[in-house]
Each structure stands twice: as C-alpha cells, then as structure tokens.
Design an enzyme around this catalytic site. Structure first.
Site, PDB file in Angstrom:
ATOM      1  N   SER A  52     -15.412   1.513 -20.963  1.00 17.72           N
ATOM      2  CA  SER A  52     -16.041   0.201 -21.074  1.00 17.72           C
ATOM      3  C   SER A  52     -15.470  -0.542 -22.279  1.00 17.72           C
ATOM      4  CB  SER A  52     -17.565   0.359 -21.140  1.00 17.72           C
ATOM      5  OG  SER A  52     -18.208  -0.862 -20.894  1.00 17.72           O
ATOM      6  N   GLU A 106     -19.280   0.318  -9.762  1.00 21.68           N
ATOM      7  CA  GLU A 106     -19.437  -0.123 -11.149  1.00 21.68           C
ATOM      8  C   GLU A 106     -20.582  -1.115 -11.322  1.00 21.68           C
ATOM      9  OE1 GLU A 106     -17.926   0.723 -13.925  1.00 21.68           O
ATOM     10  OE2 GLU A 106     -15.953   1.541 -13.430  1.00 21.68           O
ATOM     11  N   HIS A 147     -21.464   2.125 -13.270  1.00 20.77           N
ATOM     12  CA  HIS A 147     -20.824   2.052 -14.580  1.00 20.77           C
ATOM     13  C   HIS A 147     -21.355   3.172 -15.471  1.00 20.77           C
ATOM     14  CE1 HIS A 147     -18.515  -0.107 -17.600  1.00 20.77           C
ATOM     15  NE2 HIS A 147     -19.541  -0.083 -18.433  1.00 20.77           N
TER      16      HIS A 147
END
Length: 518
Positions: free
Chosen positions: A213, A334, A438
C-alpha cells in the site's frame, strides 16, 4: 475520480484490529549472551526465541524534534553499555487506529531486526527491509512480526518506522526537503542497514526493499529516487502501483510539489501560523496533537523535489529508474473493503442508485455510463461490484500497467493474491464477503500485531508457498524453486489455496476500460 477521504479513514480503522501494535515481550522470549550484538552506535541486547532472535527499538536516526522537525534525518547518537532492544519503540505520530490511542511522540525513528538463530558466519543472509502501509498517515514497523519469514527463509528482516502525515510530508516552499521527509527516513534506514546489518548476519550487498500500500508507493518512489541508488538490490511492491495517481481516491501515490505546498499553506492557516513572519519556525512550536487534528486525511510524498525529481510513473515510462529485479502484484478484490466502508457509512448501491453513485466518483457522465455498463449491478451484488470498480481502477489495472512498463527495463515477477476466503482484516462482520481485499495477503507473510491468524491447512500451505516465493526472490531475484509451482515471468501468478499458477490477466478485471480513463 474525486477523493473520498472518509473512506480511507474507515479502512485504516478496520485494519486496526489486525495490525494493532503490542509492545509486550512474548512469554517464550529470553535474553542471553548470544542476544547481544555490537553495531556502530554501541551494543544492543535482543531476545532469543525458538529459531530466531529479535532486536527491537534500535534508533537509526536522531529524534526529529525541535529544530529537527521537518529536517533531513541526522545520525543516531552513540551510547555506552548495552542498550535494551527487547521492546519496540514508539510509533510515529498518528491518529488513533492501528496504534490504539494514536501517538504524539516524535521520537520515533526506530527499526526492528529479526534474524535466524543459526550461525551468522559466511555466507551472509539476504536482507528484507519492510516499509509499512497506512496511507502515509498511520502504521508502525512493529505491527509486522516477520519471524516465519526469517526462520523458514533463513533471511534477516528489518521493519521500520518513518515520519507520517504532515510531519513526514509537509509542503513548504522555503523548507529544504519539503514533502519528502518520510522518504528521507527510509533512505536513512537503508543506509543504517548497509552499515550495520552485517552484525546480525545480513548481507548489505543483497537488500530487498519491500512494502505494501503506502509502503508499495514508497518503493516506487525509491525506484525513481536518484539518491536511493545502490541502497537496495531488489524490490517487492504489494498493492500500490507506480502508475497510480493521487487524484484517484484510494491510491495515495506521489503528488506534485505545488499540491503539497498548497496543502502546507492550508495547514499553517489552520494552526495559526499562516501570517507568521517565519511560518516554519511557528509550525515547529505547534503541539503534535494540534498538527494531527489539522492535517488532511490524504497525504502523499512530493515529486519535483531533490529526492524525487519526477513523478514515479513518468520516471518509469521514461526508464529513469533503478534497474533492479521487481516482484509486484495486487489482490483480486482490493476495493471490497472500501466499498464495504461506503455502504456502512450509509450509501445504498442498487440498480436504481448505481448510476448516481458512479457519477459521484467519475464526474464525466459519459465515462460514468461506461462504468455502469461494464460493471452491471443487481439487487444483491452492489457492494462487490463497486468494490471491483475501486479495485480495478486503483490497483489491478495500474499494477498491470506498472508491471508491463517495468518488464521492458528489468526482470519482473507478477502475482495476484486470490484467496476468496482470506482471513478478514478486522473481526467486525462486513456487509458482504470481502474476498481477497486490500491487505489480505499480509497475514500470509506476517503475524500481524504479533498474533497468527486462524487458517485452514490449505491456507497454511499457501502461506508457506508465498513466503518461499518472496524469500527466493530476495535471495536470487527469481522466486522459483524445485518445491513450488513454476512462476513464469510472462504471466501473472495466481496465488490461491486451490490454485497456484499462471493467469494473464484475471478475466474479471476490465483493464481495457481503465486504460482509456483520464
């Protein structure tokens, strides 16, 4: 796409339970003479565990306080005697979330070293330096327990804190290093590794810079940073494409210096320094808690700066990057965590409301209609469909493009994590199954918050395979080995409990649409 800042805050809160920092010393840990190591600054005493040793809370730079707030990191002071390295240090200042209660302690530039208990003589072990995610506003290196990686892979793993939020990325036209202090901290940690990691059995000539990320966007920035040359030799990019753009609401990539400078002006005004004769001096007197309350939710490093001269995506397209092997990928779902957060905040996504919801995020009516047509919603799947839009536009498709651009310059290995039943990032029950959302892959590589997650036997085998892939890549630049399914460079390797093998690309992503979206 316009930014939807509250959703990022919601996601980081949702991840807090999974990543919560726990400084307590594990019961099975012990100290002994083998746990004392001498580095350049002095001796440190860590803890011995079954199969590995941990050295926590080692300073890699001086505390960035007082006149060093918004200054380039300075070397850490030396000490006499043996420094206690049995507990993690304070996370960098941040609002409550991943760190319970948040933090206002600026004395936070510390790292943690996990090294196998095996003899540390030659040959030296590969090194992985992990850069945490959290939108450049939250997170801590101590959230990630890497002992499974260190033990099974016989590697040294370093996790690091770096300055976050406005303390890490303040823009000010008169401030040297403006917008890149957090990236400069990462440079300092890499330099510390080069100077000291040999004492822990690590090879300073074989360092892999890895992150997820915001940590992945950091790796992209370091690939494009001239001053990072020679500090790392391989790169791992998880869920953060180098071609991401800050105008997309879920991708905190780099922003132009003008944007961060404007944000800095607004911050100074909010805290009462807007009309000061010396704005920076005034800001350095403001309490951390007030800065945190005034800072924007979204933070990005600045490009157009000495550390980061150009946008990482532009640098990549032009070939102005460090030519090191790269392992890069994304998760299949995600965007589902963000979509769930939006629904929980009160947005209904049905066939009737979907066109208006799409227009909220894609102001161009024609393009919004294309999205609605490409991603049709039924009465039962509005959340997952919107999650697919978020995931494809901000992660899967930019990652595909990033991998293709990188492959023209350097060896690249691409993956998609696709366990539809991955442990949830939070114990709270979401409005729909999140799938491989995610951060879902992190629990396969680390014990988050020092706590292993419950997994099925097939998931445990997938975790072991992923660690094998990651560590072989760190060791040689090639993830393949005789005991894992072959990973072909020409395809995306799907990583799921029931299938590990090539796919190019996943047919559920609509990247042809997003490749033409402005």
């Amino acid at each position: 796409m316009r930014r939807h800042t509250a959703v990022w805050t919601g996601l980081t809160t949702a991840l807090a339970g999974a990543l919560a920092v726990s400084p307590a010393l594990p019961a099975q840990a012990r100290t002994d003479t083998a746990s004392v190591v001498r580095i350049q600054s002095g001796q440190v005493r860590g803890t011995a565990h079954t199969g590995y040793r941990a050295f926590n809370g080692i300073p890699y730079a001086a505390p960035p306080v007082g006149a060093l707030r918004w200054a380039a990191p300075r070397p850490a002071a030396s000490w006499t005697g043996v420094r206690d390295a049995t507990r993690t240090a304070s996370p960098c200042p941040q609002p409550a979330g991943e760190v319970p209660g948040g933090s206002t302690n600026e004395d936070c530039l510390y790292l943690n070293v996990t090294t196998p208990s095996k003899p540390t003589g030659l040959p030296r072990k590969p090194v992985v330096l992990w850069v945490h995610g959290g939108g450049f506003t939250t997170g801590a290196g101590s959230s990630y327990d890497p002992h499974r990686m260190a033990v099974s892979g016989d590697v040294v793993v370093v996790t690091v804190n770096y300055r976050l939020g406005t303390l890490g990325f303040l823009g000010n036209a008169r401030l040297p290093g403006s917008g890149t202090f957090g990236l400069a901290d990462q440079h300092a940690a890499l330099r510390w590794v080069r100077a000291n990691i040999g004492a822990f059995g690590g090879d300073p000539g074989n360092v892999t810079l890895a992150g997820q990320s915001a940590g992945a966007f950091s790796v992209c920035a370091q690939l494009a940073s001239p001053s990072a040359a020679g500090l790392f030799h391989r790169a791992i990019i998880e869920s953060g494409a180098c071609t991401g753009r800050p105008e997309h609401p879920f991708a905190p990539s780099a922003a132009p210096r003008s944007t961060t400078d404007q944000a800095g002006v607004k911050l100074a005004t909010r805290v009462g320094c807007g009309h000061a004769s010396d704005v920076v001096a005034c800001l350095r007197r403001v309490k951390v808690s007030r800065l945190l309350a005034a800072q924007a939710v979204d933070q990005q490093p600045s490009y157009g700066t000495p550390l980061l001269p150009e946008d990482p995506g532009a640098a990549l397209a032009a070939g102005r990057i460090h030519r090191v092997p790269v392992l890069i990928g994304n998760n299949h779902d995600e965007g589902s965590a963000w979509s769930a957060g939006i629904i929980e905040a009160g947005t209904s996504i049905t066939p009737a409301t979907w066109p208006d919801v799409a227009k909220t995020f894609i102001p161009d009516p024609t393009r919004a209609e294309e999205v609605v047509h490409t991603y049709p919603v039924t009465e039962t799947d509005g959340g997952p469909v919107f999650g697919a839009v978020i995931g494809d536009s901000n992660f899967a498709c930019p990652t595909l493009r990033t991998g293709s651009l990188l492959a023209t310059r350097t060896p690249v290995w691409r993956y998609e994590f696709a366990d539809p039943h991955a442990p949830r990032p939070s114990p709270a029950t979401p409005p729909f199954p999140l799938g491989a959302t995610h951060a879902a892959e992190l629990t396969y590589l680390f014990d988050l918050g020092g706590k292993p997650r419950d997994m099925t036997p097939d998931q445990k085998r997938l975790a072991a395979t992923m660690i094998d892939y990651w560590i072989r890549f760190a060791r040689t630049g090639n993830p393949n080995g005789s005991d894992t399914p072959h990973w072909r460079r020409s395809t995306v390797q799907s990583l799921a409990p029931d299938r590990i093998g090539p796919t190019y690309p996943s047919p559920s992503h609509h990247c042809a649409l997003w490749s033409t979206m402005p």
